[in-house]
Write an enzyme that holds these catalytic residues in place. Structure first.
Site, PDB file in Angstrom:
ATOM      1  N   PHE A 185     -14.004 -33.987  -4.474  1.00  0.00           N
ATOM      2  CA  PHE A 185     -14.225 -35.337  -5.208  1.00  0.00           C
ATOM      3  C   PHE A 185     -15.158 -35.935  -4.121  1.00  0.00           C
ATOM      4  O   PHE A 185     -14.916 -36.095  -3.047  1.00  0.00           O
ATOM      5  CB  PHE A 185     -13.269 -36.091  -5.676  1.00  0.00           C
ATOM      6  N   ASP A 241     -15.761 -35.384   4.485  1.00  0.00           N
ATOM      7  CA  ASP A 241     -15.643 -36.641   3.789  1.00  0.00           C
ATOM      8  C   ASP A 241     -14.055 -37.250   4.016  1.00  0.00           C
ATOM      9  O   ASP A 241     -13.221 -36.494   3.196  1.00  0.00           O
ATOM     10  CB  ASP A 241     -15.663 -36.181   2.108  1.00  0.00           C
ATOM     11  N   LYS A 266     -12.442 -46.181   1.676  1.00  0.00           N
ATOM     12  CA  LYS A 266     -11.084 -46.648   1.187  1.00  0.00           C
ATOM     13  C   LYS A 266     -10.331 -47.623   1.914  1.00  0.00           C
ATOM     14  O   LYS A 266     -10.460 -48.851   1.709  1.00  0.00           O
ATOM     15  CB  LYS A 266     -10.179 -45.387   0.568  1.00  0.00           C
TER      16      LYS A 266
HETATM   17  C1  LIG Z   1     -12.747 -42.477  -3.513  1.00  0.00           C
HETATM   18  C2  LIG Z   1     -13.449 -41.317  -2.954  1.00  0.00           C
HETATM   19  C3  LIG Z   1     -14.790 -41.307  -2.818  1.00  0.00           C
HETATM   20  C4  LIG Z   1     -15.653 -42.306  -3.493  1.00  0.00           C
HETATM   21  O1  LIG Z   1     -15.446 -43.607  -2.696  1.00  0.00           O
HETATM   22  P1  LIG Z   1     -16.136 -44.908  -3.662  1.00  0.00           P
HETATM   23  O2  LIG Z   1     -15.552 -45.960  -2.880  1.00  0.00           O
HETATM   24  O3  LIG Z   1     -14.981 -45.022  -4.806  1.00  0.00           O
HETATM   25  O4  LIG Z   1     -17.410 -44.767  -4.065  1.00  0.00           O
HETATM   26  C5  LIG Z   1     -15.553 -40.191  -2.385  1.00  0.00           C
HETATM   27  N1  LIG Z   1     -14.836 -39.261  -1.550  1.00  0.00           N
HETATM   28  C6  LIG Z   1     -13.608 -39.392  -1.781  1.00  0.00           C
HETATM   29  C7  LIG Z   1     -12.787 -38.282  -1.099  1.00  0.00           C
HETATM   30  C8  LIG Z   1     -12.716 -40.114  -2.330  1.00  0.00           C
HETATM   31  O5  LIG Z   1     -11.405 -39.937  -2.509  1.00  0.00           O
END
Ligand SMILES: *Cc1c(COP(=O)(O)O)cnc(C)c1O
Length: 434
Positions: free
Chosen positions: A151, A236, A271
């Site tokens: 994701f 990420d 986050k």
């Molecule tokens: C939540 C998340 C995103 C997106 O972050 P937003 O602040 O909602 O745009 C991207 N990568 C990972 C792994 C995430 O958990």
């Protein structure tokens, strides 16, 4: 738990009214892009949230790994008040000290490089995509490989990068240049490389995908492969970073026992970085840190003094109180307790996995759970969490079958135990229904 308090029972008849009013506002005026649980929260303190009826909930979801030091932390309240009264925003056509200081702190925790600031995880990944494109532009390389079940955010490039079809449906054509390969499979990624490939992007721990941890050998293998083929290795860490696993980033925890240096070429964060105050950041390794030169990228709010003041204070709190060490110890204990539960209820609880305070409980599919068969279209995780709400505990579903626990790192053992009791009672209740 509070639910069983006689006082709360007395309040039950009035429950639906104010909640319904808010829901009606949403039905009429808010784009229905989220599946929401029917809870309306009003305030929070530490790991607890209170709804409109004054019902207290233990927030083990942490707003999806966001509230790393809990709700309404007094030090954050103070820093927000002070910075807001001084300066909230200054354009990026000028300088301010705080983004400089925050960038320095992040570099010290990751490795030699530089930082770009933005406002969310999706935007942080966008910066990584642009970095990769810029890196490959002269040779005409542009393709980024990501993992199946990954994701990476909800922007167009984010959903193109995300290895799950459900986020792409209806939004085709996808932006070009992304392909997905099985996670934790080095051979698959080697096979998938093409002359156009310029970067590999993976999560250290897949969050939305259901808490799958990258193997140490996989990470080391990717590093070697990227060095050999002149590819950028991008991580990420939006969900699994920010000290949740016991180290600043999850790959640092995963690789803590291996010899030698492992450094990615870019890392996205968001986050937990601002504990709920919106901020995203990208760290770029020194070799590539000047690729995004003047005029090549930007964000109006990125690195604003208020967001940076909050993020600096969050880091201070975690480090002074050594909350990352707590995350590690409590995480080990939580996993052990959940595994004990899994053994008792192996028909219902299929697996338990995690690292630090990033934990997933994988349930059987809803078709195989009698208590959930009445709503086969809804996953077992969402149905389980709905039951958990009745016991005053919040958790976050990941896909259809995984219940995610991402509590604040300063949660106490006593509070976690309170959550565990509710989880186990819910599992027991469900397993008894036929
Ligand atoms: C939540 C998340 C995103 C997106 O972050 P937003 O602040 O909602 O745009 C991207 N990568 C990972 C792994 C995430 O958990």
């Amino acid at each position: 738990m509070t639910r069983e308090d006689p006082i709360d029972k007395k309040q039950q008849p009035m429950v639906s009214d104010p909640t319904r009013r808010v829901q009606q506002l949403f039905e009429q005026y808010v784009v229905p892009s989220y599946v929401r649980f029917p809870l309306v929260f009003e305030r929070g303190m530490g790991p607890y949230l209170w709804d409109l009826q004054g019902q207290r909930y233990l927030d083990l979801g942490g707003g999806i790994a966001v509230t790393v030091v809990g709700h309404a932390h007094p030090r954050l309240v103070k820093v927000i008040q002070e910075q807001a009264s001084k300066l909230m925003h200054v354009s990026n056509v000028y300088y301010h000290e705080l983004p400089g200081l925050l960038a320095k702190r992040l570099v010290e925790r990751i490795g030699p490089g530089k930082v770009f600031f933005c406002n969310s995880g999706a935007e942080a990944n966008e910066a990584l995509f642009k970095l990769a494109r810029k890196f490959g532009s002269e040779e005409g390389r542009f393709e980024i490989l990501t993992a199946v079940n990954s994701f990476h955010g909800r922007t167009l490039a984010g959903i193109a990068a995300t290895g799950q079809n459900k986020v792409k449906r209806g939004f085709e054509p996808m932006p070009a240049g992304f392909r997905h390969v099985p996670f934790n499979d080095l051979h698959a990624i080697e096979e998938a490389l093409s002359p156009a490939t310029v970067a590999i992007l993976i999560e250290g721990i897949q969050g939305e995908g259901g808490i799958y941890i990258a193997d140490p050998d996989y990470l080391l293998g990717l590093r070697e492969l990227c060095d050999k083929r002149n590819l950028l290795l991008l991580m990420d860490e939006v969900q699994c970073g920010q000290y949740r696993t016991g180290c600043f980033h999850s790959y640092q925890r995963i690789l803590e026992k291996t010899e030698g240096q492992f450094l990615p070429d870019g890392v996205s964060m968001a986050k937990g970085l601002g504990n709920g105050f919106p901020i995203g950041a990208v760290w770029i390794r020194d070799k590539y840190a000047d690729l995004l030169g003047p005029g090549s990228h930007g964000s109006t709010f990125g690195g604003n003094p208020l967001a940076c003041a909050v993020a600096l204070e969050v880091l201070d709190i975690i480090e002074e109180e050594r909350l990352h060490e707590r995350a590690r110890v409590l995480g080990d204990w939580l996993l052990a307790e959940l595994n004990r539960m899994r053994k008792r209820f192996s028909g219902l609880v299929q697996d338990v996995r995690g690292l630090g305070l990033m934990v997933g409980i994988e349930l059987a599919p809803s078709e195989r759970i009698p208590a959930f068969q009445r709503q086969p279209e809804r996953g077992s995780a969402a149905q389980f969490i709905e039951r958990l709400h009745k016991r005053g505990v919040l958790a976050i579903p990941a896909g259809r079958q995984v219940v995610r626990l991402l509590p604040p790192l300063n949660v106490t053992e006593q509070q976690l135990r309170e959550g565990l009791v509710a989880i186990e009672l819910t599992v027991e209740e469900i397993s008894k229904e036929v």
